[in-house]
Design a protein around this motif. Structure first.
Motif, mmCIF file in Angstrom:
data_model
loop_
_atom_site.group_PDB
_atom_site.id
_atom_site.type_symbol
_atom_site.label_atom_id
_atom_site.label_comp_id
_atom_site.label_asym_id
_atom_site.label_seq_id
_atom_site.Cartn_x
_atom_site.Cartn_y
_atom_site.Cartn_z
ATOM 1 N N ARG A 187 3.723 1.711 -2.188
ATOM 2 C CA ARG A 187 4.475 1.906 -3.429
ATOM 3 C C ARG A 187 3.589 1.623 -4.632
ATOM 4 N NH1 ARG A 187 7.504 3.445 0.009
ATOM 5 N NH2 ARG A 187 9.717 2.977 0.301
ATOM 6 N N SER A 188 3.982 2.202 -5.788
ATOM 7 C CA SER A 188 3.239 1.934 -7.029
ATOM 8 C C SER A 188 3.566 0.528 -7.525
ATOM 9 C CB SER A 188 3.630 2.952 -8.101
ATOM 10 O OG SER A 188 4.963 2.702 -8.507
ATOM 11 N N LYS A 189 2.760 0.058 -8.484
ATOM 12 C CA LYS A 189 2.976 -1.274 -9.050
ATOM 13 C C LYS A 189 4.379 -1.365 -9.667
ATOM 14 C CE LYS A 189 0.352 -4.533 -11.828
ATOM 15 N NZ LYS A 189 0.641 -4.579 -13.233
ATOM 16 N N GLU A 190 4.797 -0.280 -10.358
ATOM 17 C CA GLU A 190 6.116 -0.285 -11.006
ATOM 18 C C GLU A 190 7.230 -0.358 -9.958
ATOM 19 O OE1 GLU A 190 3.689 1.966 -11.778
ATOM 20 O OE2 GLU A 190 3.155 0.925 -13.632
ATOM 21 N N GLN A 191 7.056 0.412 -8.876
ATOM 22 C CA GLN A 191 8.079 0.391 -7.826
ATOM 23 C C GLN A 191 8.179 -0.997 -7.183
ATOM 24 O OE1 GLN A 191 6.424 3.712 -5.628
ATOM 25 N NE2 GLN A 191 8.209 4.981 -6.053
ATOM 26 N N LEU A 192 7.018 -1.608 -6.948
ATOM 27 C CA LEU A 192 7.018 -2.947 -6.344
ATOM 28 C C LEU A 192 7.721 -3.945 -7.265
ATOM 29 C CD1 LEU A 192 3.381 -3.103 -4.916
ATOM 30 C CD2 LEU A 192 5.490 -2.928 -3.597
ATOM 31 N N GLU A 193 7.447 -3.790 -8.557
ATOM 32 C CA GLU A 193 8.072 -4.665 -9.556
ATOM 33 C C GLU A 193 9.592 -4.518 -9.526
ATOM 34 O OE1 GLU A 193 7.875 -7.496 -12.472
ATOM 35 O OE2 GLU A 193 6.215 -6.715 -11.284
ATOM 36 N N ASN B 80 0.806 -1.229 0.000
ATOM 37 C CA ASN B 80 0.000 0.000 0.000
ATOM 38 C C ASN B 80 0.834 1.273 0.000
ATOM 39 O OD1 ASN B 80 -2.405 -1.485 0.102
ATOM 40 N ND2 ASN B 80 -2.101 -1.792 2.312
#
Ligand SMILES: [Zn+2]
Length: 285
Positions: A149-155, A147
């Protein structure tokens, strides 16, 4: 601000080295599960007047006289190498590095030390080099930030952790020693069990003559955690870290040890004592 704090521990010459930018968080953000009233009580107990928590990034250097040792390696592009050089220590001269856990602020700089051998607890190495358990390690980490970080950051975070386990560790395998916890890979320096922040997390005890320093690494992030059963926002296993911190505090008091934490405010050293049944925390400059 000074970037390296030198001190003696028995016969060992040590330094806490800043790896770079510190930041400030609120107590409420560090301890999201704790009520305002309980935070207030804790502030009274520890005589802390501010709601701000300064989060530092600190690495421990130890010169035993025979070996130049680091506990962790900082970020890939942090300030550790430069700040070591400022007190006359070249990255090439570091010969032994203890790795406490696989988060990027601890292992990111591993390849910056070309002549070092790495010391891992056998259990941590196994968790990182086996693809299935590595996936579990990744899941426990990514879940925390779902909750935040963005999806890209998590990736990107997941990819960098995969690279650490699958590529970096394979690249340093021939200069790695796996040891049991409580075993002195170097006389006076050993891992101690400290699971909870992550399942691969270990603390380190350093002793010379009659002096001991317990580096709690990421287990204790704030003095409150020595007296209250509070996990912080960044612990993957909240119940386990509370048990770990209880054991660490018992050990610190029993050994009258100094305390260091990777994310305490620089220079990240403190003294913990029991005075009239009350725990007293004193930062040490
Ligand atoms: Zn950390």
């Amino acid at each position: 601000m000074s970037k390296a704090h030198t001190f003696k521990l028995g016969k060992f010459s040590c330094a806490v080295i800043s790896d770079g930018a510190s930041r400030t968080m609120s107590l409420a953000a560090v301890f999201p599960a704790v009520s305002k009233d309980d935070l207030h009580t804790a502030k009274d107990y520890f005589k802390i007047s501010t709601d701000d928590v300064e989060v530092g990034y600190n690495v421990l250097f130890i010169d035993t006289g025979l070996q130049k040792v680091l506990i962790d390696t900082g970020l890939e592009n942090g300030d550790l190498v430069q700040n070591l050089a400022e007190i006359g220590i070249n990255a090439e001269s570091i010969d032994t590095i203890f790795i406490t856990h696989g988060d990027s602020d601890h292992v990111g700089g591993m390849l910056n030390f070309p002549n070092a051998r790495f010391i891992f607890p056998t259990d941590a190495w196994t968790q990182w080099t086996n693809p299935e358990s590595r996936q579990a390690l990744n899941d426990q980490f990514i879940h925390l930030f779902a909750n935040m970080r963005s999806k890209e950051q998590l990736e990107a975070m997941a990819q960098s952790r995969e690279k650490h386990g699958a590529e970096i560790l394979a690249a340093v395998k021939t200069r790695t020693n796996l040891i049991d916890i409580e075993y002195e890979a170097i006389p006076g320096i050993k891992f101690i069990a400290a699971p909870g922040h992550r399942s691969d997390h270990f603390a380190v005890e350093i002793s010379s003559e009659d002096e001991t320093l317990i580096h709690v690494v990421d287990s204790i992030r704030h003095p409150f955690q020595t007296n209250y059963a509070w996990p912080s926002f960044i612990d993957s296993f909240p119940e386990q870290i509370v048990e770990t911190n209880k054991l660490l505090v018992g050990r610190i008091l029993e050994k009258k040890a100094r305390v260091m934490g990777a994310h305490f405010p620089f220079p990240a050293l403190a003294k913990l004592s029991r005075q009239k049944d009350k725990l007293v925390w004193e930062w040490q400059a």
